[in-house]
Design an enzyme around this catalytic site. Structure first.
Site, PDB file in Angstrom:
ATOM      1  N   ASP A 161      55.006  34.352 118.702  1.00  9.13           N
ATOM      2  CA  ASP A 161      54.526  33.675 117.497  1.00  9.13           C
ATOM      3  C   ASP A 161      55.182  34.282 116.264  1.00  9.13           C
ATOM      4  OD1 ASP A 161      53.158  32.179 115.674  1.00  9.13           O
ATOM      5  OD2 ASP A 161      51.158  32.688 116.403  1.00  9.13           O
ATOM      6  N   GLU A 188      54.661  26.181  96.392  1.00  6.83           N
ATOM      7  CA  GLU A 188      54.203  25.499  97.600  1.00  6.83           C
ATOM      8  C   GLU A 188      52.866  24.808  97.349  1.00  6.83           C
ATOM      9  OE1 GLU A 188      51.936  27.545 100.559  1.00  6.83           O
ATOM     10  OE2 GLU A 188      52.725  29.471  99.871  1.00  6.83           O
ATOM     11  N   VAL A 205      55.808  27.626 103.053  1.00  2.06           N
ATOM     12  CA  VAL A 205      56.932  28.354 102.460  1.00  2.06           C
ATOM     13  C   VAL A 205      58.254  27.788 102.954  1.00  2.06           C
ATOM     14  CG1 VAL A 205      58.125  30.586 102.426  1.00  2.06           C
ATOM     15  CG2 VAL A 205      55.657  30.484 102.008  1.00  2.06           C
ATOM     16  N   LYS A 230      51.617  38.178 104.760  1.00  2.51           N
ATOM     17  CA  LYS A 230      50.170  38.135 104.914  1.00  2.51           C
ATOM     18  C   LYS A 230      49.674  39.318 105.755  1.00  2.51           C
ATOM     19  CE  LYS A 230      49.874  33.152 104.234  1.00  2.51           C
ATOM     20  NZ  LYS A 230      51.290  32.899 103.931  1.00  2.51           N
TER      21      LYS A 230
END
Length: 313
Positions: free
Chosen positions: A147, A34, A115, A168
């Site tokens: 979200d 990426e 991603v 993450k």
């Protein structure tokens, strides 16, 4: 892509770098990378050196690197050095997920791929393996905000394998694993059933399956392709002696999330805000860990791509 309808502007096709095009034609291993990490995840000018290091790690694993970005409305799979320079230097480069690609392509815009968009463009080009740092996922308090990263749904329908260090740390890891299960994304640990937490080796969650070699990981992707559309996640934790100190990690994450709330930062702006806060408060420790884990993932992805290319077709 299908031809445009009469009277509509032509949408450019994907541009492959000469090295990537030659490798794909010859059936040699290729690993997608990426560009959001370079444009938005690492500070300048360190990001340009990191770009070379990550591509070198893929080569050390035996594969050709293919960094992905959109430049002037054209998707590029594999960036030449001058194009890597541009991606790393442009502070205004947009961040493009799958939903943003049609706008960028139609209007001739430029952007770094996340991603989800990297996976989509890589798979369309015939690339089966992708390396990144950490996946997006379900955000904390998602029950109120809804979200959730587009990474998850894209991986549920994209036939490739992604090597990552989990998701993450700022995300809701258990909820993300539940969503991956609901979406039927295959998740395996690399030589462990402990699911990593990006900067730390143990997120506190586990997975049901592990693979012990690049050959086993490649075989899982090959089997997945025969069964149903969708991807494979290989979670590759950092060794304990290379992770961020877990106590420092927990404290800094809590501080960063609180700072984001105070600043009114929401949506896709949260991740870069929190990562910048982490970098400053940890005095660069998170940046060093981030680069280490991406390099490890890139090399492992190269080895998996090499094993995949060796399988009978």
């Amino acid at each position: 892509m299908p031809p445009p309808s009469p009277g509509s502007p032509a949408v450019p096709t994907t541009a492959l770098s000469p090295e990537v095009a030659d490798a794909l034609t010859a059936g040699r291993p290729v690993v997608a990378l990426e560009s959001t990490l370079l444009a938005h995840g690492l500070p300048r000018p360190e990001n340009r050196a990191a770009a070379d290091q990550v591509e070198a790690a893929v080569r050390a694993g035996g594969a050709v690197p293919a960094t992905v970005a959109v430049l002037d409305g054209v998707p590029h799979v594999g960036l030449t050095p001058d194009r890597l320079d541009r991606v790393c230097a442009d502070a205004d480069l947009a961040k493009l997920a799958v939903r943003d690609l049609p706008v960028a392509l139609a209007l001739g815009r430029s952007g770094a791929t996340t991603v989800s968009s990297t996976a989509l463009l890589a798979a369309a080009a015939g690339i089966g393996v992708f390396a990144t740092g950490g996946l997006g996922g379900v955000h904390r308090e998602a029950a109120d905000t809804f979200d959730e990263s587009a990474d998850l749904t894209t991986l549920s329908r994209t036939p490739l394998l992604v090597v990552c260090a989990g998701v993450k740390s700022i995300l809701d890891v258990p909820a993300t694993l539940e969503r991956l299960e609901s979406l039927s994304v295959t998740v395996v640990g690399y030589r462990t059933t402990t699911f990593p937490g990006f900067y730390v080796a143990d997120s506190g969650s586990t997975v049901d399956w592990a693979v012990s070699s690049p050959e086993e990981a490649a075989a899982v992707l090959a089997a997945r392709r025969t069964l149903a559309p969708g991807g494979v996640v290989v979670a590759n934790p950092l060794p304990d002696d290379e992770q961020l100190d877990p106590a420092l990690h927990d404290r800094v994450i809590a501080d960063a999330l609180a700072a984001a709330v105070r600043a009114g930062v929401r949506g896709k702006a949260v991740t870069p805000f929190v990562l910048d806060h982490l970098h400053r408060v940890s005095e660069g420790a998170t940046l060093a860990v981030n680069v280490r884990l991406v390099l490890r993932n890139a090399e492992l992805a190269g080895r998996i791509a090499t094993a995949l290319a060796a399988l009978p077709r």
